[in-house]
Write a protein that holds these residues in place. Structure first.
Motif, PDB file in Angstrom:
ATOM      1  N   GLY A 162      17.831  -6.425   0.959  1.00 27.80           N
ATOM      2  CA  GLY A 162      17.583  -5.003   0.771  1.00 27.80           C
ATOM      3  C   GLY A 162      16.320  -4.567   1.484  1.00 27.80           C
ATOM      4  N   ILE A 163      15.788  -3.415   1.046  1.00 32.49           N
ATOM      5  CA  ILE A 163      14.551  -2.858   1.582  1.00 32.49           C
ATOM      6  C   ILE A 163      13.597  -2.646   0.412  1.00 32.49           C
ATOM      7  N   ARG A 164      12.352  -3.101   0.584  1.00 30.81           N
ATOM      8  CA  ARG A 164      11.353  -2.986  -0.480  1.00 30.81           C
ATOM      9  C   ARG A 164      10.321  -1.915  -0.122  1.00 30.81           C
ATOM     10  N   PHE A 165      10.097  -0.997  -1.055  1.00 31.94           N
ATOM     11  CA  PHE A 165       9.087   0.051  -0.923  1.00 31.94           C
ATOM     12  C   PHE A 165       7.967  -0.224  -1.922  1.00 31.94           C
ATOM     13  N   VAL A 166       6.726  -0.241  -1.448  1.00 34.82           N
ATOM     14  CA  VAL A 166       5.582  -0.383  -2.333  1.00 34.82           C
ATOM     15  C   VAL A 166       4.826   0.937  -2.329  1.00 34.82           C
ATOM     16  N   MET A 167       4.737   1.568  -3.499  1.00 37.49           N
ATOM     17  CA  MET A 167       4.118   2.887  -3.634  1.00 37.49           C
ATOM     18  C   MET A 167       2.687   2.745  -4.125  1.00 37.49           C
ATOM     19  N   PRO A 168       1.810   3.725  -3.814  1.00 36.19           N
ATOM     20  CA  PRO A 168       0.370   3.543  -4.040  1.00 36.19           C
ATOM     21  C   PRO A 168      -0.064   3.460  -5.498  1.00 36.19           C
ATOM     22  N   THR A 169       0.652   4.125  -6.407  1.00 40.98           N
ATOM     23  CA  THR A 169       0.240   4.162  -7.808  1.00 40.98           C
ATOM     24  C   THR A 169       1.442   3.910  -8.705  1.00 40.98           C
ATOM     25  N   LEU A 170       1.160   3.712  -9.983  1.00 35.17           N
ATOM     26  CA  LEU A 170       2.228   3.444 -10.938  1.00 35.17           C
ATOM     27  C   LEU A 170       3.082   4.683 -11.173  1.00 35.17           C
ATOM     28  N   ALA A 171       4.382   4.488 -11.251  1.00 40.33           N
ATOM     29  CA  ALA A 171       5.283   5.564 -11.626  1.00 40.33           C
ATOM     30  C   ALA A 171       5.175   5.824 -13.124  1.00 40.33           C
ATOM     31  N   SER A 172       5.339   7.074 -13.506  1.00 42.02           N
ATOM     32  CA  SER A 172       5.395   7.398 -14.929  1.00 42.02           C
ATOM     33  C   SER A 172       6.773   7.104 -15.502  1.00 42.02           C
TER      34      SER A 172
END
Length: 321
Positions: A162-172
Motif C-alpha cells: 500500500g501507501i503510507r502517509f505520516v501526518m504532522p500531528t495526532l488526529a482527533s
C-alpha cells in the motif's frame, strides 16, 4: 499573479514541482522521491513523503509460523525505499524531466488542466522488483493515486502492499464507510457494512505490540485533526482530509505509530509518546491466521504471493474543503 482561469498553476522549481489552485498547494520532490507538501486551506497534511509500504508489525501468529523471518526482506524495503526515476505528464503529454536547468524555459505563469507525476521505485530486495506510484492532480485539488507492484516469484510473500502517509500531528478521530470493527482478509465475517466514527487513534493493548486496527472493504475514510505544528496557528477548528475509493474498495489502518515503531517495542510501555498520525491505504493485506499460534500457516487464499502483480488506487478528495 492570481489564478483566474480555474486551471492548475505549475511551478517548475530546480528540485521540485509545485502545483497550486484555489485553497491548495502541493510540492512534489525529485530528490526525496515523493509528495513532500500537501497544504490545504493553510493546513499541512504531511510530515514525511508518502511511500510504498510492504511491512506490517509482526503478530503473535506470524511469530508462531515464522512468517516474519521468511519475509524479513520486506521490512528493509519498507524502511528504505527511494525513487529511481520520475516522469511528468502535463495534459496527458509526457514532458522532458523538468529539473534544473531544463526548468529555466518555463515562466511563472504556467497552467494546465491536469498534471501527473509518476515515481518509479525499485525495492531493496534480492532480487529487486519495480513499484510505480502515480499522482494525477486536477484543478479542484483532488489527487488520484495509483500504485502498481510488479510481481517477482523469486521473492517471499508480502505482509501488505500500500501507501503510507505520516501526518504532522495526532488526529482527533476518523470516520469511515466500510465494515464494523477490526477486520482482516480472514477475519471479515462479523463486519457489518456502515459508516463508523472512531475517536482518537486507538491501539490494541497487546502485551507485545503488533499489527492492529486494519479495516477491510472500505469505500471512504476521513481523518480529522485539530492541531498543527505551526505555533502561530492557535485555531482549534477541526479540519479533515478524505480518502475515497476509485475502482475497488481499499483497506486501511489509522494509528499513531508506523509498523517499524510497533515492531521495535517488545512491551507496550516501550512505545513512544504518540505524536503523529500514520494512515496506511492498502491494496493487499495478508491474513492473520490464528488457527493456532504454534506453527500453523495462514490459509493459502489469504497469502500475498510475491509473484502476482498488484494494482490499486484511491482519491485524496479535497473538494469539500
Amino acid at each position: 499573479m492570481a489564478n483566474t482561469n480555474k486551471q492548475l498553476q505549475i511551478i517548475y522549481s530546480d528540485g521540485t514541482l509545485g502545483l497550486g489552485g484555489d485553497g491548495f498547494h502541493y510540492i512534489f520532490s525529485y530528490s526525496r522521491g515523493g509528495l513532500e507538501s500537501l497544504e490545504i486551506n493553510g493546513k499541512q497534511w504531511l510530515y514525511r513523503e508518502p511511500k510504498p509500504t510492504f511491512w506490517r508489525a509482526t503478530t503473535d501468529n506470524d511469530r508462531g509460523n515464522g512468517f516474519s523471518k521468511k519475509s524479513v526482506q520486506w521490512m528493509g524495503a519498507d524502511m528504505f525505499v527511494d525513487a529511481t526515476s520520475i516522469d511528468v505528464k502535463v495534459n496527458d503529454q509526457l514532458i522532458g524531466f523538468p529539473g534544473a536547468p531544463t526548468n529555466n524555459k518555463y515562466s511563472n505563469n504556467e497552467y494546465a488542466d491536469k498534471v501527473e507525476i509518476i515515481y518509479h521505485y525499485e525495492t531493496l530486495t534480492t532480487p529487486s522488483t519495480p513499484v510505480d506510484v502515480s499522482y494525477t492532480i486536477t484543478p479542484n485539488g483532488n489527487i488520484d493515486v495509483h500504485a502498481h507492484y510488479t510481481g517477482n516469484a523469486k521473492l517471499p510473500d508480502l505482509p501488505v502492499f500500500g501507501i503510507r502517509f505520516v501526518m504532522p500531528t495526532l488526529a482527533s478521530g476518523f470516520e469511515y464507510d466500510g465494515l464494523s470493527g477490526e477486520t482482516y482478509p480472514d477475519r471479515m465475517a462479523g463486519g457489518q457494512p456502515g459508516t463508523y466514527h472512531i475517536d482518537g487513534l486507538p491501539v490494541t493493548k497487546y502485551l507485545v505490540p503488533q499489527d492492529c486496527g486494519v479495516h477491510m472493504a472500505t469505500n471512504a475514510l476521513t481523518v480529522t485533526r485539530k492541531t498543527t505544528k505551526d505555533n502561530s496557528d492557535q485555531s482549534k477548528t477541526p479540519f479533515s482530509l478524505s480518502f475515497e475509493k476509485l475502482d475497488q474498495p481499499f483497506a486501511f489502518s489509522c494509528l499513531p505509530y508506523t509498523a517499524e515503531e510497533l515492531e521495535n517495542a517488545t512491551h507496550i510501555e516501550e512505545l513512544p509518546i504518540p505524536r503523529r498520525t500514520v494512515v496506511s491505504i492498502l491494496g493487499a493485506v495478508r491474513g492473520v491466521g490464528g488457527i493456532d499460534s504454534w506453527g500453523r500457516d495462514v490459509e493459502a487464499q489469504y497469502h500475498i504471493p510475491a509473484g502476482d502483480d498488484i494494482d490499486f488506487g484511491f482519491t485524496l478528495d479535497v473538494s469539500n474543503r
